[in-house]
Design an enzyme around this catalytic site. Sequence first.
Site, mmCIF file in Angstrom:
data_model
loop_
_atom_site.group_PDB
_atom_site.id
_atom_site.type_symbol
_atom_site.label_atom_id
_atom_site.label_comp_id
_atom_site.label_asym_id
_atom_site.label_seq_id
_atom_site.Cartn_x
_atom_site.Cartn_y
_atom_site.Cartn_z
ATOM 1 N N LYS A 140 -6.291 12.519 4.134
ATOM 2 C CA LYS A 140 -5.670 12.919 2.874
ATOM 3 C C LYS A 140 -5.555 11.710 1.948
ATOM 4 O O LYS A 140 -5.180 10.619 2.377
ATOM 5 C CB LYS A 140 -4.295 13.523 3.158
ATOM 6 C CG LYS A 140 -3.579 14.087 1.931
ATOM 7 C CD LYS A 140 -2.259 14.716 2.358
ATOM 8 C CE LYS A 140 -1.496 15.316 1.192
ATOM 9 N NZ LYS A 140 -0.237 15.969 1.640
ATOM 10 N N SER B 259 0.237 20.520 0.203
ATOM 11 C CA SER B 259 -0.516 19.582 -0.607
ATOM 12 C C SER B 259 -1.755 19.030 0.100
ATOM 13 O O SER B 259 -2.613 18.406 -0.525
ATOM 14 C CB SER B 259 0.387 18.412 -1.008
ATOM 15 O OG SER B 259 0.894 17.740 0.140
ATOM 16 N N SER C 265 3.340 21.200 3.805
ATOM 17 C CA SER C 265 2.014 20.784 3.364
ATOM 18 C C SER C 265 0.967 20.617 4.459
ATOM 19 O O SER C 265 -0.178 20.297 4.165
ATOM 20 C CB SER C 265 2.115 19.478 2.577
ATOM 21 O OG SER C 265 2.862 19.661 1.404
#
Length: 450
Positions: free
Chosen positions: A83, A152, A176
């Site tokens: 990420k 996210s 997330s």
Amino acid sequence: MSTINPLLTLEVVELRDRLASGAVRAVEYVEACLARIAEIEPQVQAWAWLDSDHAIAQARALDARRQSGAPIGPLHGLPVGLKDVIDTAKIPTENGTVLDKGRVPEEDAVLVSRLKAAGAIIMGKTVSTELAFMHPSKTRNPHNPDHTPGGSSAGSAAAVAAAMVPLAVGTQTGGSVIRPASFCGVVGFKPTFGAIARTGVLSQSPSLDTIGVFANSITGAAMVAESLFGYDAGDPATEPSPTPRLVDVAKSDPLVTPMFAFVRPPQFDEVADKETIMAFREITEMLGDQCFEAPLPKAFEDANALRARINFAEMAKDYYGYEKRGRDHLSPEILEAIDKGNDVKARDYLAALDWRKVLNAGLDEVFNRCDAIITPAATGPAPANHQTTGNPIFNGLWTFCGTPAVTIPLLWSEGGMPMGVQLVGRIGDDARLMRTANWLKSHLSSQENA
């Protein structure tokens, strides 16, 4: 989409074994991943940064190491997506915001160093929503591009779901990891708070931020997480303690048939869609005497509001620099959260922190009667709407309490979208949770095939 290369469909542990034995070369596998990415990345848009030459160079070095007879790591040759809030030396880490465009860290995050030491290949940086919050990203759901992949950790979930990489790492402050894993139909594992060091990872809310992983199997998630667990002096949430044997325990048979507590999270009846309600009714019926319903004490009704209070107050502090140098470049979602955080009184913030112990005391009463809590991973399948990342209401409670949680892709909506079953364990019982998850997956599969 064309037929997927069979290598990309291998379960992670089997793949690791083939790479370790030389039956599959790291270069061969990375080239298969890159071909897959070239084919479908224009539709999925899971990557924020990718360099094919860099990935292949790592694979060649690992192949040479194995061929030389030198020791290899437990993740030898496995490509991992990171990420884009996780620092990578000499590789851009832009945190999903134009305010960090062109930012290139000088050092790896602790977890990146651990991945490299374990023999993993840093495939690239996966898309994060802006500053790991709620403003939707460019990433699309691999099962249907009209639907959100969640957030996210949108790119991490989508990349694994699309078989671009077998493993990815994300973060969870609300929902997330678990929510996008559910929406994209992969295994998502959020371990006990503090199990994986966050040094070198974007800090949004230090009391809540948790590193999590994505994989195409439960044992695969356990394997990458096991390599990441451990104390780090730079992260006060971590503690010096032995690393649990996540993979060995996850693969083992429980001594007795597991017991499950079905928990309706706060506002379940108001926000869960009909398919979710019906699916969990069927699951609890299939489990029969191995499942009982456990109502949460009244105190849990305020848990999501308390978590948000902590999140917003700490975000207002940690994102002050972003607000100061570029408020006009921040999304309405970020600005609203920061403004709410600025309004939180110190006494209310500190009082909210105190509630974690109170809520966990209530959960202890449930865990004394079961191996794991079973509960929805999301309110339903991924919405057909790119203006939202979905509702994290069924995830925030467990993030607030710091309990380990895993979602398994066991359900499908009438519209053909995946839906996850979330299991939650007692703090520190990560290995037992993964074993219970494996048992549940096998048990429900056998029931459906009977």
